[in-house]
Design a protein around this motif. Structure first.
Motif, PDB file in Angstrom:
ATOM      1  N   GLY A   1      56.398  74.313  61.255  1.00 45.67           N
ATOM      2  CA  GLY A   1      57.509  73.430  60.924  1.00 45.67           C
ATOM      3  C   GLY A   1      58.832  74.010  61.371  1.00 45.67           C
ATOM      4  N   SER A   2      59.763  74.163  60.432  1.00 44.42           N
ATOM      5  CA  SER A   2      61.107  74.650  60.778  1.00 44.42           C
ATOM      6  C   SER A   2      61.359  76.045  60.214  1.00 44.42           C
ATOM      7  CB  SER A   2      62.169  73.679  60.258  1.00 44.42           C
ATOM      8  OG  SER A   2      62.037  73.519  58.835  1.00 44.42           O
ATOM      9  N   ASN A   3      60.350  76.890  60.234  1.00 45.85           N
ATOM     10  CA  ASN A   3      60.470  78.266  59.756  1.00 45.85           C
ATOM     11  C   ASN A   3      60.911  79.163  60.917  1.00 45.85           C
ATOM     12  OD1 ASN A   3      60.127  80.903  58.850  1.00 45.85           O
ATOM     13  ND2 ASN A   3      58.292  80.409  57.669  1.00 45.85           N
ATOM     14  N   PRO A   4      62.206  79.450  61.054  1.00 44.65           N
ATOM     15  CA  PRO A   4      62.695  80.154  62.248  1.00 44.65           C
ATOM     16  C   PRO A   4      62.148  81.568  62.401  1.00 44.65           C
ATOM     17  CG  PRO A   4      64.430  79.981  60.591  1.00 44.65           C
ATOM     18  CD  PRO A   4      63.306  79.135  60.117  1.00 44.65           C
ATOM     19  N   LYS A   5      62.003  82.305  61.288  1.00 44.39           N
ATOM     20  CA  LYS A   5      61.492  83.675  61.383  1.00 44.39           C
ATOM     21  C   LYS A   5      60.051  83.695  61.870  1.00 44.39           C
ATOM     22  CE  LYS A   5      64.488  85.804  57.885  1.00 44.39           C
ATOM     23  NZ  LYS A   5      64.534  86.549  56.588  1.00 44.39           N
ATOM     24  N   ALA A   6      59.245  82.779  61.331  1.00 43.73           N
ATOM     25  CA  ALA A   6      57.851  82.703  61.760  1.00 43.73           C
ATOM     26  C   ALA A   6      57.758  82.282  63.225  1.00 43.73           C
ATOM     27  CB  ALA A   6      57.079  81.726  60.873  1.00 43.73           C
ATOM     28  N   TRP A   7      58.606  81.347  63.637  1.00 43.01           N
ATOM     29  CA  TRP A   7      58.637  80.927  65.038  1.00 43.01           C
ATOM     30  C   TRP A   7      58.916  82.112  65.955  1.00 43.01           C
ATOM     31  CZ3 TRP A   7      57.954  76.772  68.297  1.00 43.01           C
ATOM     32  CH2 TRP A   7      57.613  75.556  67.707  1.00 43.01           C
ATOM     33  N   LEU A   8      59.948  82.877  65.622  1.00 44.32           N
ATOM     34  CA  LEU A   8      60.313  84.020  66.459  1.00 44.32           C
ATOM     35  C   LEU A   8      59.170  85.042  66.540  1.00 44.32           C
ATOM     36  CD1 LEU A   8      64.028  84.645  65.383  1.00 44.32           C
ATOM     37  CD2 LEU A   8      63.210  83.764  67.587  1.00 44.32           C
ATOM     38  N   GLY A   9      58.547  85.293  65.392  1.00 38.29           N
ATOM     39  CA  GLY A   9      57.452  86.253  65.371  1.00 38.29           C
ATOM     40  C   GLY A   9      56.274  85.809  66.214  1.00 38.29           C
ATOM     41  N   PHE A  10      55.891  84.525  66.093  1.00 37.37           N
ATOM     42  CA  PHE A  10      54.725  84.051  66.839  1.00 37.37           C
ATOM     43  C   PHE A  10      55.040  83.836  68.314  1.00 37.37           C
ATOM     44  CE2 PHE A  10      52.701  83.360  62.763  1.00 37.37           C
ATOM     45  CZ  PHE A  10      51.363  83.548  63.062  1.00 37.37           C
ATOM     46  N   ILE A  11      56.273  83.495  68.646  1.00 35.44           N
ATOM     47  CA  ILE A  11      56.637  83.404  70.064  1.00 35.44           C
ATOM     48  C   ILE A  11      56.528  84.780  70.713  1.00 35.44           C
ATOM     49  CG2 ILE A  11      58.602  83.087  71.629  1.00 35.44           C
ATOM     50  CD1 ILE A  11      59.413  80.677  69.948  1.00 35.44           C
ATOM     51  N   ALA A  12      56.975  85.814  69.986  1.00 34.95           N
ATOM     52  CA  ALA A  12      56.858  87.178  70.500  1.00 34.95           C
ATOM     53  C   ALA A  12      55.388  87.569  70.680  1.00 34.95           C
ATOM     54  CB  ALA A  12      57.562  88.153  69.561  1.00 34.95           C
ATOM     55  N   LEU A  13      54.568  87.246  69.680  1.00 33.97           N
ATOM     56  CA  LEU A  13      53.145  87.567  69.774  1.00 33.97           C
ATOM     57  C   LEU A  13      52.464  86.764  70.883  1.00 33.97           C
ATOM     58  CD1 LEU A  13      52.227  87.702  65.974  1.00 33.97           C
ATOM     59  CD2 LEU A  13      52.344  89.629  67.559  1.00 33.97           C
ATOM     60  N   GLY A  14      52.860  85.492  71.037  1.00 35.79           N
ATOM     61  CA  GLY A  14      52.295  84.673  72.101  1.00 35.79           C
ATOM     62  C   GLY A  14      52.654  85.198  73.473  1.00 35.79           C
ATOM     63  N   GLY A  15      53.927  85.590  73.633  1.00 31.13           N
ATOM     64  CA  GLY A  15      54.337  86.171  74.912  1.00 31.13           C
ATOM     65  C   GLY A  15      53.594  87.456  75.202  1.00 31.13           C
ATOM     66  N   LEU A  16      53.407  88.274  74.168  1.00 32.50           N
ATOM     67  CA  LEU A  16      52.665  89.519  74.333  1.00 32.50           C
ATOM     68  C   LEU A  16      51.210  89.247  74.714  1.00 32.50           C
ATOM     69  CD1 LEU A  16      52.772  92.619  74.061  1.00 32.50           C
ATOM     70  CD2 LEU A  16      52.163  92.336  71.654  1.00 32.50           C
ATOM     71  N   SER A  17      50.634  88.192  74.139  1.00 28.53           N
ATOM     72  CA  SER A  17      49.246  87.829  74.457  1.00 28.53           C
ATOM     73  C   SER A  17      49.097  87.460  75.926  1.00 28.53           C
ATOM     74  CB  SER A  17      48.796  86.658  73.580  1.00 28.53           C
ATOM     75  OG  SER A  17      48.832  86.992  72.214  1.00 28.53           O
ATOM     76  N   ILE A  18      50.045  86.692  76.451  1.00 35.09           N
ATOM     77  CA  ILE A  18      49.989  86.281  77.851  1.00 35.09           C
ATOM     78  C   ILE A  18      50.160  87.484  78.771  1.00 35.09           C
ATOM     79  CG2 ILE A  18      51.202  84.960  79.639  1.00 35.09           C
ATOM     80  CD1 ILE A  18      51.711  82.815  77.522  1.00 35.09           C
ATOM     81  N   VAL A  19      51.121  88.335  78.437  1.00 39.65           N
ATOM     82  CA  VAL A  19      51.332  89.540  79.244  1.00 39.65           C
ATOM     83  C   VAL A  19      50.088  90.428  79.213  1.00 39.65           C
ATOM     84  CG1 VAL A  19      52.660  91.678  79.415  1.00 39.65           C
ATOM     85  CG2 VAL A  19      53.833  89.521  78.990  1.00 39.65           C
ATOM     86  N   ALA A  20      49.505  90.594  78.022  1.00 36.39           N
ATOM     87  CA  ALA A  20      48.316  91.441  77.886  1.00 36.39           C
ATOM     88  C   ALA A  20      47.134  90.879  78.668  1.00 36.39           C
ATOM     89  CB  ALA A  20      47.952  91.588  76.412  1.00 36.39           C
ATOM     90  N   ALA A  21      46.980  89.545  78.643  1.00 36.32           N
ATOM     91  CA  ALA A  21      45.878  88.916  79.372  1.00 36.32           C
ATOM     92  C   ALA A  21      45.992  89.151  80.880  1.00 36.32           C
ATOM     93  CB  ALA A  21      45.848  87.418  79.079  1.00 36.32           C
ATOM     94  N   MET A  22      47.225  89.165  81.382  1.00 31.79           N
ATOM     95  CA  MET A  22      47.434  89.306  82.823  1.00 31.79           C
ATOM     96  C   MET A  22      47.526  90.767  83.263  1.00 31.79           C
ATOM     97  SD  MET A  22      50.175  86.187  83.313  1.00 31.79           S
ATOM     98  CE  MET A  22      50.307  86.420  85.077  1.00 31.79           C
ATOM     99  N   ALA A  23      48.088  91.617  82.402  1.00 31.32           N
ATOM    100  CA  ALA A  23      48.350  93.004  82.805  1.00 31.32           C
ATOM    101  C   ALA A  23      47.136  93.909  82.656  1.00 31.32           C
ATOM    102  CB  ALA A  23      49.513  93.567  81.991  1.00 31.32           C
ATOM    103  N   TYR A  24      46.020  93.373  82.178  1.00 31.35           N
ATOM    104  CA  TYR A  24      44.821  94.199  82.011  1.00 31.35           C
ATOM    105  C   TYR A  24      44.391  94.809  83.341  1.00 31.35           C
ATOM    106  CZ  TYR A  24      40.144  95.601  80.571  1.00 31.35           C
ATOM    107  OH  TYR A  24      39.000  96.320  80.302  1.00 31.35           O
TER     108      TYR A  24
END
Length: 298
Positions: free
Chosen positions: A111-134
């Motif tokens: 929903g509109s939980n800004p802290k949770a959004w920021l945390g999961f966007i960071a984790l999502g970006g890290l997931s994409i980087v990790a998937a490619m940088a392996y």
């Protein structure tokens, strides 16, 4: 189409979905569950796994690790099914789809939980980087022995705890136990892969953790991974005394113990490829039966 299905390595997808199934089942057993969260989380996880598979195909081809000495299934570029340019475009497309799916997932769950959004966007970006940088880039971390940590984190802690949080907006230590158990089983699958490819990886300078440990210690490490994972599943069921039907997961677990014995003793790398497939399937069925059994409490 056959070439792209080959490159996507569909047999890896059930294991990638196990963490989402577990996290969602834990949330469902507590009465907090949403189908859109489950479906979008599954879609995002599968896209990330496909992204990782395509990136591994591309990275190993560019680095020259894939050659005729490879024991496992031939990669798409190695087999001449796809070009490097085609693979790179596919990687870009799948990464974009994963981003869109992830944003949709956060929109329906946070929903509109800004802290949770920021945390999961960071984790999502890290997931994409990790998937490619392996295996991609100038210093792929999979070639330096860090793949096991990555698999444990993303298939275990992030996959299970993240999906649970998206349903419930909370976390707990028991959920971390199951997250760790699933991460350990996923790491065991990777370890068999690295044992199977031990000789060509070592010759190519690909320093997986198995290569760093040596074959004997890598087999001992495998036994620890499986034993600790099963112990964590059992400990959770004992702690959650009303979840007796979750003991159903022991059925594939007993078979997994037999497969683990074969991994410990096998000296033919071709035989290890069969054990890899069996371990991946059994790990998925452990997660599935545990998740189903968790819903029948008394």
């Amino acid at each position: 189409m056959k070439s792209w299905l080959h490159a996507a390595r569909l047999r890896t997808l059930p294991l990638a979905s196990a963490s989402i199934i577990l996290g969602s089942a834990l949330a469902y057993s507590e009465g907090t569950f949403a189908w859109p969260v489950l479906l979008l989380a599954l879609l995002t996880a599968l896209l990330l796994q496909i992204l990782s598979n395509l990136a591994n195909d591309y990275g190993d081809a560019v680095s020259g690790v894939d050659d005729d000495t490879r024991v496992g299934p031939a990669r798409a570029i190695q087999a001449g099914l796809l070009t490097k340019q085609q693979m790179f475009r596919a990687i870009t497309l799948v990464a974009l789809l994963a981003v869109l799916s992830g944003i949709a997932l956060l929109a329906v769950s946070l929903g509109s939980n800004p802290k949770a959004w920021l945390g999961f966007i960071a984790l999502g970006g890290l997931s994409i980087v990790a998937a490619m940088a392996y295996t991609m880039g100038s210093r792929p971390y999979g070639y330096r022995g860090f793949g096991d940590i990555s698999v444990f984190l993303f298939f275990g802690l992030l996959g299970v705890m993240g999906s649970y949080y998206l349903h419930t907006q909370s976390l707990s230590w028991p959920v971390m136990m199951i997250a760790s158990a699933n991460g350990l089983l996923a790491t065991a699958v990777l370890n068999i892969n690295n044992l199977r490819d031990f000789s060509p990886d070592k010759a190519a300078g690909k320093l997986t953790l198995a290569v760093r440990l040596g074959e004997r210690n890598a087999r001992r490490y495998h036994l620890v991974l499986v034993a600790l994972a099963l112990l964590l599943f059992a400990s959770f069921i004992v702690w959650q005394s009303s979840a007796n039907f979750a003991w159903l997961c022991l059925l594939p677990a007993l078979v997994l113990m037999k497969v683990t014995k074969t991994v410990m003793l096998a000296r033919q790398h071709q035989l290890l490829d069969k054990q890899l497939q069996l371990t991946a399937k059994l790990s998925f069925f452990i997660a599935l039966l545990f998740s189903l059994g968790l819903q029948f409490q008394y």
